[in-house]
Motif scaffolding. Structure first.
Motif, short mmCIF file in Angstrom:
data_model
loop_
_atom_site.label_atom_id
_atom_site.label_comp_id
_atom_site.label_asym_id
_atom_site.label_seq_id
_atom_site.Cartn_x
_atom_site.Cartn_y
_atom_site.Cartn_z
N THR A 146 27.67 -11.87 23.59
CA THR A 146 27.07 -11.02 22.56
C THR A 146 27.36 -9.56 22.81
O THR A 146 26.98 -8.70 22.01
CB THR A 146 25.54 -11.25 22.51
OG1 THR A 146 24.99 -10.98 23.80
CG2 THR A 146 25.21 -12.68 22.10
N TYR A 147 28.05 -9.26 23.93
CA TYR A 147 28.37 -7.87 24.28
C TYR A 147 29.77 -7.46 23.82
O TYR A 147 30.11 -6.28 23.89
CB TYR A 147 28.26 -7.67 25.80
CG TYR A 147 26.87 -7.93 26.31
CD1 TYR A 147 25.86 -6.98 26.18
CD2 TYR A 147 26.55 -9.14 26.91
CE1 TYR A 147 24.59 -7.22 26.63
CE2 TYR A 147 25.26 -9.39 27.37
CZ TYR A 147 24.29 -8.43 27.23
OH TYR A 147 23.01 -8.68 27.67
N ASN A 204 29.81 -13.35 17.61
CA ASN A 204 29.43 -12.17 16.84
C ASN A 204 30.11 -12.16 15.47
O ASN A 204 29.50 -11.75 14.48
CB ASN A 204 29.78 -10.90 17.62
CG ASN A 204 28.73 -10.56 18.67
OD1 ASN A 204 27.56 -10.92 18.52
ND2 ASN A 204 29.13 -9.88 19.73
N ARG A 263 18.26 -11.37 18.25
CA ARG A 263 19.48 -11.18 17.48
C ARG A 263 20.53 -10.44 18.29
O ARG A 263 20.21 -9.53 19.07
CB ARG A 263 19.18 -10.38 16.21
CG ARG A 263 18.23 -11.12 15.26
CD ARG A 263 18.95 -12.18 14.47
NE ARG A 263 18.04 -13.14 13.85
CZ ARG A 263 18.42 -14.06 12.97
NH1 ARG A 263 19.69 -14.13 12.62
NH2 ARG A 263 17.55 -14.91 12.47
N SER A 264 21.78 -10.83 18.12
CA SER A 264 22.88 -10.15 18.79
C SER A 264 23.03 -8.74 18.22
O SER A 264 23.00 -8.55 17.01
CB SER A 264 24.18 -10.93 18.59
OG SER A 264 25.29 -10.16 18.96
N GLN A 265 23.23 -7.77 19.11
CA GLN A 265 23.32 -6.37 18.65
C GLN A 265 24.58 -6.12 17.83
O GLN A 265 24.60 -5.23 16.99
CB GLN A 265 23.27 -5.43 19.84
CG GLN A 265 24.41 -5.63 20.85
CD GLN A 265 24.36 -4.64 21.99
OE1 GLN A 265 24.02 -3.48 21.79
NE2 GLN A 265 24.70 -5.09 23.20
N ASP A 274 20.90 -15.22 18.93
CA ASP A 274 21.54 -15.08 20.23
C ASP A 274 21.38 -16.39 21.01
O ASP A 274 20.28 -16.72 21.45
CB ASP A 274 20.88 -13.93 21.00
CG ASP A 274 21.50 -13.69 22.36
OD1 ASP A 274 22.36 -14.49 22.77
OD2 ASP A 274 21.12 -12.70 23.01
N SER A 287 22.32 -17.19 23.98
CA SER A 287 22.52 -17.03 25.42
C SER A 287 21.61 -17.95 26.24
O SER A 287 21.99 -18.38 27.34
CB SER A 287 22.27 -15.57 25.83
OG SER A 287 23.15 -14.71 25.14
#
Length: 271
Positions: A50-51, A58, A98-100, A106, A108
């Protein structure tokens, strides 16, 4: 017991380690297999990070990929997350975070256990070789020799992680822990939006890391209901309550949990 050979790598935002005992515990064959294991974990990281703004998870979250267009692993993990939500009565719900970069749920909380369980299947090729594959303390253990000793898994004290509160022998199974000791109050109750605080730590032992990883988080959120929920799931667990009380949950034919005297340090025989 024989010599234990170890390998480590940093991947998926944590340290992944492999311990091996037996006929193929070292040498070119295991070197090549370890590279495959790391490759599986790196691929999972690339798909689900998600990063990374342009990771497939994403892109799916932003609507740039449909599930049919996305890597098939995404649909698999989303289905596992939905199973965990239903089994926990909503105590585990990836939609709460939520994914940024993607805006989608998310996953994870599912991915690490699922990826390590998936990667561990490669190690089944090693005949007469016991292994323990661990990622940040969540692990898959196998003993494949007839006379093999179990892997003794040390359950750390959430107040003082340099010490243990229990040891669990695992021949074939998985262990996962959720708690606040390393990351603070990061586990939210998706039903309320507030941090879960009734427990300090939950460790769950069962046959499959994909399952026990989400179950440990679910039980942590369930708090005072965790013991009954784990018993209904026929899981062995070690719960540390907010007041420091340690509770062992085990089905009638469950795994043996050996309490450690208060303040006992880690020993070389634990993992």
């Amino acid at each position: 017991m024989g010599t234990t050979h170890r390998r480590t790598v940093e991947v998926m935002g944590t340290v992944v380690s492999l311990a091996l005992r037996g006929r193929h515990a070292d040498g070119p064959e295991v070197d090549a297999l370890w590279a495959e294991v790391v490759g599986v974990l790196r691929h999972a990281d690339e798909v689900f990070s998600t990063y990374l703004p342009d990771s497939p998870i994403n892109r799916w979250g932003r609507g740039e990929l449909s599930l049919a267009e996305a890597p098939p692993e995404i649909a698999e993990v989303l289905a596992l997350a939905e199973d965990a939500r239903l089994l926990s009565g909503g105590a585990f719900d990836i939609r709460a975070t939520r994914s940024q970069y993607g805006g989608g749920p998310d996953p994870s909380g599912v991915v690490k256990g699922w990826a390590v369980q998936r990667a561990s299947a490669l190690l089944e090729r090693l005949a007469d070789t016991d292994f323990c594959l661990s990622a940040g303390g969540d692990m898959v253990c196998r003993t494949r020799r007839v006379d093999a000793e179990p892997w003794w898994i040390g359950i750390e004290d959430p107040v003082d992680p340099t010490r243990l509160i229990a040891r669990v022998p695992v021949h074939n199974g998985a262990v996962a822990t959720s708690g606040t000791v390393h990351r603070g109050e990061h586990i939210m109750d998706p039903r309320t939006g507030s941090p879960a605080r009734a427990l300090r730590q939950v460790t769950v032992i069962g046959p499959d890391l994909t399952e026990v990883d989400t179950e440990a988080t679910s039980a942590f959120v369930l708090g005072d209901e965790a013991s009954g929920w784990l018993q209904a799931r026929r899981r062995t667990g070690v719960l540390v309550h907010a007041d420091g009380r340690v509770e062992v949950v085990a089905p009638a034919a469950g795994r043996r949990v050996t309490p450690v005297r208060p303040g006992a340090p880690r020993s070389s025989g634990s993992r």
